[in-house]
Enzyme design. Structure first.
Site, short mmCIF file in Angstrom:
data_model
loop_
_atom_site.label_atom_id
_atom_site.label_comp_id
_atom_site.label_asym_id
_atom_site.label_seq_id
_atom_site.Cartn_x
_atom_site.Cartn_y
_atom_site.Cartn_z
N CYS A 161 0.87 -1.19 0.00
CA CYS A 161 0.00 0.00 0.00
C CYS A 161 0.90 1.23 0.00
CB CYS A 161 -0.99 -0.03 1.18
SG CYS A 161 -0.21 0.00 2.80
N ARG B 34 -3.41 -0.62 5.38
CA ARG B 34 -4.00 -1.68 4.57
C ARG B 34 -3.10 -2.89 4.37
NH1 ARG B 34 -5.14 2.26 -0.30
NH2 ARG B 34 -3.24 3.10 0.65
N ASP C 89 -8.05 3.96 0.91
CA ASP C 89 -7.13 4.34 1.99
C ASP C 89 -7.94 4.81 3.20
OD1 ASP C 89 -5.30 5.57 3.61
OD2 ASP C 89 -4.47 6.87 2.07
P1 4NP Z 1 -1.80 2.80 4.12
O1 4NP Z 1 -2.42 4.14 4.70
O2 4NP Z 1 -1.21 3.13 2.77
O3 4NP Z 1 -2.96 1.88 4.01
O4 4NP Z 1 -0.74 2.34 5.11
C1 4NP Z 1 -1.74 5.35 4.75
C2 4NP Z 1 -0.81 5.57 5.74
C3 4NP Z 1 -0.15 6.77 5.80
C4 4NP Z 1 -0.42 7.76 4.88
C5 4NP Z 1 -1.35 7.53 3.89
C6 4NP Z 1 -2.00 6.32 3.82
N1 4NP Z 1 0.24 9.01 4.97
O5 4NP Z 1 -0.11 9.92 4.20
O6 4NP Z 1 1.14 9.18 5.81
#
Ligand code: 4NP
Length: 165
Positions: free
Chosen positions: A13, A19, A134
């Site tokens: 991800c 995720r 997300d």
């Molecule tokens: P992930 O979620 O991609 O599902 O781990 C996110 C975690 C952090 C960020 C964006 C999405 N961020 O912008 O820091």
């Protein structure tokens, strides 16, 4: 690709804290339950959260359903393509970033995680309905929804492996 032969899979991800840790934990659980010896890892295309535990809400929804989690966030890089058979992207931007890292030699290893949801595998890999949204700026309900999407796709993935693709 003949999925019946795979030895390793990595779930990808953006941050590797929401995720893809869910994807990793649920796939490991399903592989263990079906006696499949497949290594599972996960990573993020971004570097902001390297070294961190999973997001507290990811930990909560997983532990509420008795999944075991022990996570340290990592960033995927192109060296992973030599040692890992399949990369499962959570959304289309993750997929696009993975395809860039993969180059043409390894692009066949990049697939959308939700394509393995048996209700969605008629869709092309670049279809927006294959995205796991997300949940980072969302609520605990969004994390619960992500977990149910991940569980359905993980079950489909295991079925595909057991029957070959
Ligand atoms: P992930 O979620 O991609 O599902 O781990 C996110 C975690 C952090 C960020 C964006 C999405 N961020 O912008 O820091």
């Amino acid at each position: 690709m003949d999925l019946s032969q795979i030895k390793s899979v990595s779930v990808i991800c953006l941050g590797n804290i929401c995720r893809s840790p869910m994807g990793e934990v649920v796939l490991r659980d399903r592989f263990e339950k079906h006696g499949l010896k497949i290594e599972v890892s996960s990573g993020g295309t971004g570097n902001w959260h390297i070294g961190e535990d999973a997001n507290p809400r990811t930990l909560q929804v997983l532990r509420d359903k008795n999944y075991f989690v022990d996570h340290t966030a990592r960033q995927v890089n192109n060296s992973w393509f030599q040692k890992t058979d399949v990369f499962l992207a959570m959304d289309l931007s993750n997929r696009a970033n993975l395809l860039k890292l993969a180059g043409k030699d390894y692009s066949h290893k990049v697939l959308m995680f939700r394509w393995f949801d048996e209700d969605l595998n008629h869709l092309p890999q670049d279809h927006p309905d294959l995205e796991v949204p997300d949940p980072y700026y969302g609520t605990i309900k969004d994390f619960e929804m992500v977990l149910s999407m991940v569980e359905k796709a993980a079950d489909g993935f295991v079925n595909k492996i057991r029957q070959g693709l």
